[in-house]
Design an enzyme around this catalytic site. Structure first.
Site, PDB file in Angstrom:
ATOM      1  N   GLY A  29      42.621  46.118  40.339  1.00 52.48           N
ATOM      2  CA  GLY A  29      42.819  46.103  41.789  1.00 52.48           C
ATOM      3  C   GLY A  29      43.936  45.153  42.175  1.00 52.48           C
ATOM      4  O   GLY A  29      44.696  44.706  41.318  1.00 52.48           O
ATOM      5  N   ASN A  30      44.047  44.878  43.461  1.00 51.12           N
ATOM      6  CA  ASN A  30      45.022  43.888  43.920  1.00 51.12           C
ATOM      7  C   ASN A  30      44.508  43.193  45.174  1.00 51.12           C
ATOM      8  O   ASN A  30      43.451  43.547  45.682  1.00 51.12           O
ATOM      9  CB  ASN A  30      46.405  44.531  44.126  1.00 51.12           C
ATOM     10  CG  ASN A  30      46.412  45.558  45.243  1.00 51.12           C
ATOM     11  OD1 ASN A  30      46.177  45.229  46.406  1.00 51.12           O
ATOM     12  ND2 ASN A  30      46.645  46.809  44.882  1.00 51.12           N
ATOM     13  N   ARG A  31      45.246  42.224  45.665  1.00 50.89           N
ATOM     14  CA  ARG A  31      44.749  41.340  46.730  1.00 50.89           C
ATOM     15  C   ARG A  31      45.009  41.844  48.141  1.00 50.89           C
ATOM     16  O   ARG A  31      44.829  41.109  49.098  1.00 50.89           O
ATOM     17  CB  ARG A  31      45.378  39.949  46.587  1.00 50.89           C
ATOM     18  CG  ARG A  31      44.949  39.246  45.343  1.00 50.89           C
ATOM     19  CD  ARG A  31      45.481  37.816  45.323  1.00 50.89           C
ATOM     20  NE  ARG A  31      45.331  37.225  44.003  1.00 50.89           N
ATOM     21  CZ  ARG A  31      44.192  36.762  43.536  1.00 50.89           C
ATOM     22  NH1 ARG A  31      43.099  36.808  44.279  1.00 50.89           N
ATOM     23  NH2 ARG A  31      44.141  36.257  42.321  1.00 50.89           N
ATOM     24  N   SER A  32      45.454  43.074  48.297  1.00 48.73           N
ATOM     25  CA  SER A  32      45.668  43.589  49.654  1.00 48.73           C
ATOM     26  C   SER A  32      44.345  43.612  50.403  1.00 48.73           C
ATOM     27  O   SER A  32      43.341  44.103  49.896  1.00 48.73           O
ATOM     28  CB  SER A  32      46.250  45.003  49.581  1.00 48.73           C
ATOM     29  OG  SER A  32      46.186  45.608  50.855  1.00 48.73           O
ATOM     30  N   ALA A  96      48.955  48.937  49.419  1.00 46.90           N
ATOM     31  CA  ALA A  96      49.412  48.327  48.168  1.00 46.90           C
ATOM     32  C   ALA A  96      48.907  49.220  47.033  1.00 46.90           C
ATOM     33  O   ALA A  96      47.823  49.009  46.488  1.00 46.90           O
ATOM     34  CB  ALA A  96      48.871  46.920  48.038  1.00 46.90           C
TER      35      ALA A  96
END
Ligand code: C5P
Length: 223
Positions: A29-32, A96
């Site tokens: 995943g990512n931090r968006s 993102a």
């Protein structure tokens, strides 16, 4: 709805992160947070647009008057967007999107061992570029998060992806703007033009961006 600057316009927006499965219980995943995209969706709806928001996993309330389509992976987001891109006037990509996904996702959980595990990552489709490349493309707006040389990288990205407009912000290096924060600042570029939208809460910034999109789009309509 309403009589704002986007009245009657059909606006499609992507927001949030995507999740790329590693196995049935794990993901990349990512931090968006999705906050910028949800704020843009809310602002577009307030401006009178008919808004569809394709959202990756994020725990935000759906803005009033906005139709929300939930997805997980980049491929699901791509499919949801391509199904609807022909019926919209403006496409705004704030998501993102993971650049890569795991090539082969096993059906069972990967068991722990003391050996290294290698994942093969393959590129995901570029949703924004795909929409911008449609024969009857909507007015396309991309985002660019950069850690340096903002104007140069953003304008290059805008030209390469064939976008009408790009909204760029600096990220990283301990900044309290950009990803997963309440405030942001944007440098917006279009062919032959530029405007700075100074640091503000994302809600306010989204309103300024939507006003600028309406302005540029009407400018284009008249030519
Ligand atoms: O190339 P880069 O990922 O920096 O471009 C960012 C812009 O492209 C954002 O607007 C993002 O939502 C969009 N994008 C996309 N699909 C991808 C990658 C990025 O729509 N696979």
């Amino acid at each position: 709805a309403g009589d704002g600057p986007l009245r009657g316009e059909r606006v499609l927006i992507t927001a949030g992160p995507t999740r790329e499965a590693i196995d049935p219980v794990r993901f990349i995943g990512n931090r968006s947070s999705g906050r910028m995209g949800f704020a843009v969706a809310a602002a577009a709806a307030r401006a009178g647009a008919k808004v569809v928001l394709v959202a990756g996993p994020c725990s935000l309330a759906t803005p009033g008057g906005v139709e929300r389509v939930d997805v997980e992976s980049a491929r699901e987001m791509h499919e949801a967007v391509m199904q609807r891109a022909g019926d919209c006037d403006i496409f705004i990509a704030t998501a993102a999107v993971a650049d890569y996904r795991v090539d082969r996702v096993p059906e069972q959980k990967i068991k722990k061992s003391d050996q290294p595990v290698a994942l093969t990552l393959v590129p995901n489709p570029d949703i924004l570029q795909a929409v911008a490349g449609l024969p009857r493309a909507p007015f396309t707006v991309g985002f660019a998060a950069e850690t340096e040389r903002l104007a140069e990288y953003a304008e290059a990205k805008r030209a390469r992806k064939g976008l009408d407009m790009i909204a760029a912000n600096l990220v990283g290096g301990g900044r309290d703007t950009g990803f997963d924060s309440a405030d942001n600042a944007l440098e917006v570029f279009w062919a032959g033009g530029h405007r700075s939208l100074p640091r503000a809460p994302k809600i306010q910034l989204a309103e300024a961006l939507v006003a600028l999109i309406a302005e540029r789009r009407h400018g284009n309509d008249q030519t």
